[in-house]
Design a protein around this motif. Structure first.
Motif, PDB file in Angstrom:
ATOM      1  N   GLN A   1       6.869 -11.987  14.567  1.00  0.00           N
ATOM      2  CA  GLN A   1       8.316 -12.085  14.351  1.00  0.00           C
ATOM      3  C   GLN A   1       8.740 -11.675  12.953  1.00  0.00           C
ATOM      4  OE1 GLN A   1      10.421 -12.833  16.889  1.00  0.00           O
ATOM      5  NE2 GLN A   1       8.548 -12.683  18.093  1.00  0.00           N
ATOM      6  N   LEU A   2       7.819 -11.708  11.994  1.00  0.00           N
ATOM      7  CA  LEU A   2       8.138 -11.385  10.613  1.00  0.00           C
ATOM      8  C   LEU A   2       7.702  -9.955  10.322  1.00  0.00           C
ATOM      9  CD1 LEU A   2       6.778 -14.661   8.990  1.00  0.00           C
ATOM     10  CD2 LEU A   2       9.127 -14.179   9.703  1.00  0.00           C
ATOM     11  N   GLN A   3       8.634  -9.140   9.844  1.00  0.00           N
ATOM     12  CA  GLN A   3       8.314  -7.742   9.571  1.00  0.00           C
ATOM     13  C   GLN A   3       8.477  -7.454   8.087  1.00  0.00           C
ATOM     14  OE1 GLN A   3      10.474  -5.032  12.058  1.00  0.00           O
ATOM     15  NE2 GLN A   3      10.381  -6.416  13.800  1.00  0.00           N
ATOM     16  N   ALA A   4       7.480  -6.781   7.522  1.00  0.00           N
ATOM     17  CA  ALA A   4       7.510  -6.398   6.112  1.00  0.00           C
ATOM     18  C   ALA A   4       7.040  -4.954   5.985  1.00  0.00           C
ATOM     19  CB  ALA A   4       6.628  -7.324   5.285  1.00  0.00           C
ATOM     20  N   LEU A   5       7.662  -4.232   5.082  1.00  0.00           N
ATOM     21  CA  LEU A   5       7.307  -2.845   4.832  1.00  0.00           C
ATOM     22  C   LEU A   5       5.913  -2.774   4.218  1.00  0.00           C
ATOM     23  CD1 LEU A   5       8.572  -0.001   5.007  1.00  0.00           C
ATOM     24  CD2 LEU A   5       9.420  -0.343   2.697  1.00  0.00           C
ATOM     25  N   LEU A   6       5.052  -1.930   4.779  1.00  0.00           N
ATOM     26  CA  LEU A   6       3.702  -1.744   4.243  1.00  0.00           C
ATOM     27  C   LEU A   6       3.712  -0.529   3.329  1.00  0.00           C
ATOM     28  CD1 LEU A   6       1.564  -2.261   7.488  1.00  0.00           C
ATOM     29  CD2 LEU A   6       1.946  -3.887   5.640  1.00  0.00           C
ATOM     30  N   HIS A   7       3.471  -0.756   2.060  1.00  0.00           N
ATOM     31  CA  HIS A   7       3.412   0.340   1.094  1.00  0.00           C
ATOM     32  C   HIS A   7       1.992   0.901   1.039  1.00  0.00           C
ATOM     33  CE1 HIS A   7       7.488  -0.293  -0.264  1.00  0.00           C
ATOM     34  NE2 HIS A   7       7.247  -1.586  -0.281  1.00  0.00           N
ATOM     35  N   THR A   8       1.819   1.979   0.324  1.00  0.00           N
ATOM     36  CA  THR A   8       0.543   2.691   0.260  1.00  0.00           C
ATOM     37  C   THR A   8      -0.634   1.776  -0.062  1.00  0.00           C
ATOM     38  OG1 THR A   8       1.683   4.709  -0.376  1.00  0.00           O
ATOM     39  CG2 THR A   8      -0.666   4.608  -0.843  1.00  0.00           C
ATOM     40  N   ALA A   9      -0.502   0.929  -1.066  1.00  0.00           N
ATOM     41  CA  ALA A   9      -1.618   0.058  -1.465  1.00  0.00           C
ATOM     42  C   ALA A   9      -2.037  -0.864  -0.319  1.00  0.00           C
ATOM     43  CB  ALA A   9      -1.240  -0.757  -2.690  1.00  0.00           C
ATOM     44  N   ALA A  10      -1.067  -1.440   0.386  1.00  0.00           N
ATOM     45  CA  ALA A  10      -1.378  -2.326   1.507  1.00  0.00           C
ATOM     46  C   ALA A  10      -2.019  -1.550   2.652  1.00  0.00           C
ATOM     47  CB  ALA A  10      -0.115  -3.038   1.991  1.00  0.00           C
ATOM     48  N   LEU A  11      -1.537  -0.340   2.908  1.00  0.00           N
ATOM     49  CA  LEU A  11      -2.117   0.484   3.973  1.00  0.00           C
ATOM     50  C   LEU A  11      -3.563   0.861   3.655  1.00  0.00           C
ATOM     51  CD1 LEU A  11       1.002   2.665   4.699  1.00  0.00           C
ATOM     52  CD2 LEU A  11      -0.108   1.109   6.323  1.00  0.00           C
ATOM     53  N   GLU A  12      -3.844   1.152   2.389  1.00  0.00           N
ATOM     54  CA  GLU A  12      -5.216   1.479   1.992  1.00  0.00           C
ATOM     55  C   GLU A  12      -6.129   0.264   2.149  1.00  0.00           C
ATOM     56  OE1 GLU A  12      -4.557   2.984  -1.944  1.00  0.00           O
ATOM     57  OE2 GLU A  12      -4.215   5.023  -1.211  1.00  0.00           O
ATOM     58  N   LEU A  13      -5.655  -0.912   1.738  1.00  0.00           N
ATOM     59  CA  LEU A  13      -6.445  -2.137   1.901  1.00  0.00           C
ATOM     60  C   LEU A  13      -6.681  -2.442   3.375  1.00  0.00           C
ATOM     61  CD1 LEU A  13      -4.811  -4.417  -0.821  1.00  0.00           C
ATOM     62  CD2 LEU A  13      -7.184  -3.609  -0.787  1.00  0.00           C
ATOM     63  N   LEU A  14      -5.650  -2.268   4.191  1.00  0.00           N
ATOM     64  CA  LEU A  14      -5.782  -2.534   5.618  1.00  0.00           C
ATOM     65  C   LEU A  14      -6.797  -1.586   6.256  1.00  0.00           C
ATOM     66  CD1 LEU A  14      -4.940  -4.022   8.168  1.00  0.00           C
ATOM     67  CD2 LEU A  14      -3.024  -2.407   8.372  1.00  0.00           C
ATOM     68  N   ALA A  15      -6.724  -0.316   5.916  1.00  0.00           N
ATOM     69  CA  ALA A  15      -7.671   0.661   6.472  1.00  0.00           C
ATOM     70  C   ALA A  15      -9.103   0.279   6.107  1.00  0.00           C
ATOM     71  CB  ALA A  15      -7.331   2.065   5.977  1.00  0.00           C
ATOM     72  N   ARG A  16      -9.334  -0.081   4.849  1.00  0.00           N
ATOM     73  CA  ARG A  16     -10.678  -0.491   4.425  1.00  0.00           C
ATOM     74  C   ARG A  16     -11.134  -1.742   5.169  1.00  0.00           C
ATOM     75  NH1 ARG A  16      -9.778  -1.054  -1.312  1.00  0.00           N
ATOM     76  NH2 ARG A  16      -8.501   0.772  -1.509  1.00  0.00           N
ATOM     77  N   ARG A  17     -10.241  -2.706   5.268  1.00  0.00           N
ATOM     78  CA  ARG A  17     -10.568  -3.983   5.930  1.00  0.00           C
ATOM     79  C   ARG A  17     -10.955  -3.762   7.397  1.00  0.00           C
ATOM     80  NH1 ARG A  17      -9.240  -9.663   5.171  1.00  0.00           N
ATOM     81  NH2 ARG A  17     -10.174 -10.611   6.990  1.00  0.00           N
ATOM     82  N   LEU A  18     -10.298  -2.796   8.049  1.00  0.00           N
ATOM     83  CA  LEU A  18     -10.554  -2.528   9.460  1.00  0.00           C
ATOM     84  C   LEU A  18     -11.626  -1.468   9.680  1.00  0.00           C
ATOM     85  CD1 LEU A  18      -6.887  -2.580  10.813  1.00  0.00           C
ATOM     86  CD2 LEU A  18      -8.582  -4.420  10.870  1.00  0.00           C
ATOM     87  N   GLY A  19     -12.196  -0.952   8.591  1.00  0.00           N
ATOM     88  CA  GLY A  19     -13.258   0.042   8.708  1.00  0.00           C
ATOM     89  C   GLY A  19     -12.772   1.405   9.161  1.00  0.00           C
ATOM     90  N   VAL A  20     -11.552   1.752   8.788  1.00  0.00           N
ATOM     91  CA  VAL A  20     -10.965   3.027   9.173  1.00  0.00           C
ATOM     92  C   VAL A  20     -10.938   3.938   7.950  1.00  0.00           C
ATOM     93  CG1 VAL A  20      -8.877   4.163  10.050  1.00  0.00           C
ATOM     94  CG2 VAL A  20      -9.505   1.906  10.889  1.00  0.00           C
ATOM     95  N   ARG A  21     -11.403   5.165   8.103  1.00  0.00           N
ATOM     96  CA  ARG A  21     -11.377   6.127   6.992  1.00  0.00           C
ATOM     97  C   ARG A  21     -10.064   6.884   7.026  1.00  0.00           C
ATOM     98  NH1 ARG A  21     -17.141   8.362   5.520  1.00  0.00           N
ATOM     99  NH2 ARG A  21     -15.765   9.457   4.107  1.00  0.00           N
ATOM    100  N   GLN A  22      -9.127   6.448   6.190  1.00  0.00           N
ATOM    101  CA  GLN A  22      -7.809   7.071   6.115  1.00  0.00           C
ATOM    102  C   GLN A  22      -7.407   7.206   4.655  1.00  0.00           C
ATOM    103  OE1 GLN A  22      -5.060   4.566   8.249  1.00  0.00           O
ATOM    104  NE2 GLN A  22      -5.768   5.265  10.242  1.00  0.00           N
TER     105      GLN A  22
END
Length: 119
Positions: free
Chosen positions: A84-105
């Motif tokens: 229900q809560l939406q927040a804008l994901l900026h570049t730094a958060a997207l990079e951390l998320l990709a690393r956390r999920l094991g995605v090479r992006q």
């Protein structure tokens, strides 16, 4: 404009990256990703005036909104399946998320470091 008529440029890659992250979130439900993990504690919430994101808010979905030419990427936090809560994901958060999920992006417009080895 349909997605199939979009020119093959960066923005189509971003949408594919968002879809990949969203798919991986479901696979990692046993190891939840929190706002604190992404450096988003107290991040502004979409549509809220004064409440920020709690550190322990769990990310359950990633989506994009806006023009396909320059989309905004949102994290949906809270209870599954959509949050229900939406927040804008900026570049730094997207990079951390990709690393956390094991995605090479790669996110953002910065060129890779000189010693970067391409995937």
């Amino acid at each position: 404009m349909s997605h199939s008529s979009l020119p093959p440029t960066t923005h189509t890659l971003e949408m594919a990256q968002v879809a990949e992250l969203d798919g991986r979130l479901a696979d990692h439900a046993s190891a939840p990703v929190t706002a604190a993990d992404l450096g988003m504690t107290e991040a502004p919430l979409r549509g809220a005036r004064s409440v920020g994101l709690a550190a322990d808010a769990v990310l359950v979905h990633v989506s994009w909104r806006g023009s396909p030419e320059f989309p905004d990427v949102y994290g949906h936090f809270g209870h599954a399946p959509r949050g229900q809560l939406q927040a804008l994901l900026h570049t730094a958060a997207l990079e951390l998320l990709a690393r956390r999920l094991g995605v090479r992006q790669r996110w953002g417009v910065e060129p890779p470091p000189k010693n970067h080895v391409a995937p």
